[in-house]
Design a protein around this motif. Structure first.
Motif, short mmCIF file in Angstrom:
data_model
loop_
_atom_site.label_atom_id
_atom_site.label_comp_id
_atom_site.label_asym_id
_atom_site.label_seq_id
_atom_site.Cartn_x
_atom_site.Cartn_y
_atom_site.Cartn_z
N ALA A 1 34.94 43.36 54.45
CA ALA A 1 35.18 43.25 52.93
C ALA A 1 36.10 41.84 52.97
CB ALA A 1 35.41 44.18 52.02
N PHE A 2 37.19 41.93 53.79
CA PHE A 2 37.91 40.91 53.89
C PHE A 2 37.61 39.62 53.97
CE2 PHE A 2 41.44 44.27 54.84
CZ PHE A 2 42.15 44.39 53.36
N ILE B 1 34.44 39.84 43.81
CA ILE B 1 33.34 40.67 44.68
C ILE B 1 34.22 41.56 45.64
CG2 ILE B 1 33.26 39.02 46.72
CD1 ILE B 1 30.64 41.38 44.94
N PHE B 2 35.53 41.31 46.27
CA PHE B 2 36.28 42.05 46.74
C PHE B 2 36.89 43.05 46.05
CE2 PHE B 2 40.63 43.46 48.48
CZ PHE B 2 40.13 43.76 49.91
N ARG B 3 37.16 43.02 44.56
CA ARG B 3 37.48 44.16 43.99
C ARG B 3 36.47 45.05 43.95
NH1 ARG B 3 36.58 42.28 38.66
NH2 ARG B 3 34.79 43.86 38.59
N VAL B 4 35.16 44.71 43.79
CA VAL B 4 34.09 45.49 43.74
C VAL B 4 33.91 46.30 45.14
CG1 VAL B 4 31.49 45.97 43.41
CG2 VAL B 4 33.03 44.16 42.16
N PHE B 5 34.08 45.64 46.16
CA PHE B 5 34.05 46.37 47.72
C PHE B 5 35.26 47.33 47.58
CE2 PHE B 5 31.81 42.24 49.47
CZ PHE B 5 30.50 42.86 49.03
N ILE C 1 36.39 54.12 41.46
CA ILE C 1 35.26 53.54 40.48
C ILE C 1 35.91 52.75 39.47
CG2 ILE C 1 33.63 54.15 38.76
CD1 ILE C 1 33.37 56.89 40.38
N PHE C 2 36.96 52.87 38.72
CA PHE C 2 37.52 51.98 37.71
C PHE C 2 37.68 50.69 38.25
CE2 PHE C 2 39.29 55.86 34.84
CZ PHE C 2 38.03 56.32 34.68
N ILE C 3 38.50 50.54 39.47
CA ILE C 3 38.89 49.35 39.93
C ILE C 3 37.46 48.57 40.38
CG2 ILE C 3 39.58 48.16 42.25
CD1 ILE C 3 41.82 50.69 42.38
N ALA C 4 36.54 49.23 40.77
CA ALA C 4 35.25 48.34 41.11
C ALA C 4 34.61 47.92 39.95
CB ALA C 4 34.29 49.34 41.76
#
Length: 440
Positions: A255-256, A16-20, A77-80
């Motif tokens: 987010a952390f 979920i942190f990756r998405v944030f 966007i790609f990371i999320a």
């Protein structure tokens, strides 16, 4: 130590942190274009004040920087989405580091933190769930991660917040003078502007700022205080976002917090259909020694780098030497004046430089107050005149600086030829005159 670092835990916080993280990167980069930050900072200036030693990092001409930031936003966007995650994260980290080093006019400690976190994310397996990479290659899917990922993030944040708290333990913060100065330009804010000028608000902000920075990470780590710390984080970071308008950092900080709650709690909130991982097995990786070496070296640097100003002569608040990369946040307000005089070494003719012909409004507000800006501009003039076949000396006349609203004092030695001066990266530059607290 092995059990602490290499026990496998549910990877829901990392996913979920990756998405944030990717979403915030996208908002930061697209927002920089939309708000005009890219135009004001990287397109309009004739030249940027890059980090000294990185002169080869220059803004792209024409619409190049708009494309640059658009690419970074798209990588967000790609990371999320977890699409070609490793490539996207590494590419963003390199591009963001590049734009960070190519200008200092809009310097922000949070930009530096984004480099560090991006670098960590390059190494973390954040695409092992709820990602397009897993859809393309199901063998990547995993429901767990090593616990060292959580502790690496926690330690990095502990360093940031602890140094930020310690740095506030100086006179102008403890008597709330700097807070009063910082709030002066907030007076026109609707509804809250007048309240922000009240002395009791300054006291609350000053005391809470020290306590929050010092205790927030331990409070998030300790289960009995975790929820209260999370509520305090929401208030603190939303206040900073509204009052100081510091981009994505308050939201990145929130987010952390997913790393501090129990992984099962995060899974139930964000991934109800995800298979829970409850085994908590100890699984020591084959590259343990490499992890130890890289981790210990990295965090040793992080611990020592913010202390370097103690080895440099005079007060960092005055000289700025050792200020950057050290989590000294919202500690000073600088104002200054300076006149540049160019002297032709062959003819002896002297002329004053009209800074408005060279600098943007934002650069004009910075140049008189930071010694590296003054030195870099002198080098710029030296290069420009050399292209005309002239050898010159450059002097900073009437250089005066005020720190935190205090009386102006002489800042740069007017007798030193800055065109001939060398920049000392690691020690004090003697052409910076002694500050008000100097023993000289």
């Amino acid at each position: 130590m092995k059990r602490l670092l290499f026990t496998k835990i549910d990877n829901s916080p990392l996913i979920i942190f990756r998405v944030f993280f990717g979403t915030l990167v996208m908002l930061e980069c697209y927002g920089a274009i939309i708000t005009g930050w890219v135009r004001r900072t990287l397109v309009e200036p004739q030249f940027t004040f890059n980090f000294i030693g990185f002169d080869w990092l220059q803004p792209l001409p024409g619409y190049g920087m708009y494309i640059y930031f658009f690419i970074m936003g798209t990588l967000g966007i790609f990371i999320a989405l977890g699409y070609r995650y490793r490539f996207s994260t590494i590419a963003f980290t390199l591009l963001w580091t590049g734009v960070y080093l190519m200008q200092k006019t809009s310097y922000n400690n949070h930009y530096y933190l984004l480099i560090l976190i991006s670098g960590m994310m390059c190494l973390f397996p954040a695409n092992r769930g709820y990602s397009l990479d897993v859809r393309r290659n199901p063998e990547l899917k995993a429901d767990s991660m090593h616990s060292y990922i959580k502790w690496a993030v926690a330690l990095q944040l502990l360093i940031v917040y602890t140094y930020a708290s310690i740095a506030k333990l100086y006179a102008d913060w403890l008597d709330f003078g700097i807070i009063k100065v910082l709030m002066l330009n907030k007076a026109e804010y609707p509804i809250i502007g007048a309240i922000l000028q009240e002395p009791w608000i300054h006291k609350i902000v000053g005391v809470f700022g020290i306590i929050f920075d010092l205790l927030i990470i331990p409070a998030l780590l300790w289960k009995p205080t975790r929820k209260a710390a999370f509520v305090a984080s929401i208030f603190f970071h939303l206040f900073n976002s509204v009052v100081f308008q510091i981009g994505i950092f308050p939201y990145l900080s929130l987010a952390f917090t997913v790393f501090f709650f129990e992984p099962e709690t995060i899974r139930k909130i964000f991934f109800k259909h995800k298979v829970p991982y409850v085994l908590k097995q100890l699984q020591i990786p084959t590259n343990t020694k490499l992890i130890y070496v890289l981790g210990s070296t990295y965090f040793l640097v992080q611990l020592l780098l913010p202390l370097r100003h103690h080895l440099i002569k005079d007060d960092v608040l005055w000289t700025e030497e050792g200020h950057r990369l050290s989590w000294r946040m919202m500690l000073r307000s600088r104002g200054g004046t300076v006149t540049f005089q160019v002297v032709d070494k062959d003819t002896g003719n002297a002329e004053k430089i009209d800074l408005k012909e060279y600098l943007t409004n934002k650069q004009l507000r910075r140049i008189a107050t930071y010694p590296d800006f003054i030195w870099q501009f002198a080098q710029r003039l030296k290069k420009e005149y050399a292209e005309k076949g002239k050898t010159i000396s450059v002097y900073a006349l009437n250089s005066r600086v005020s720190i935190n609203g205090k009386p102006y004092r002489a800042f740069i030695d007017p007798k030193v030829d800055l065109a001939a001066a060398k920049w000392n990266y690691f020690w004090h530059n003697p052409w910076i005159l002694p500050g008000p607290n100097s023993e000289d």
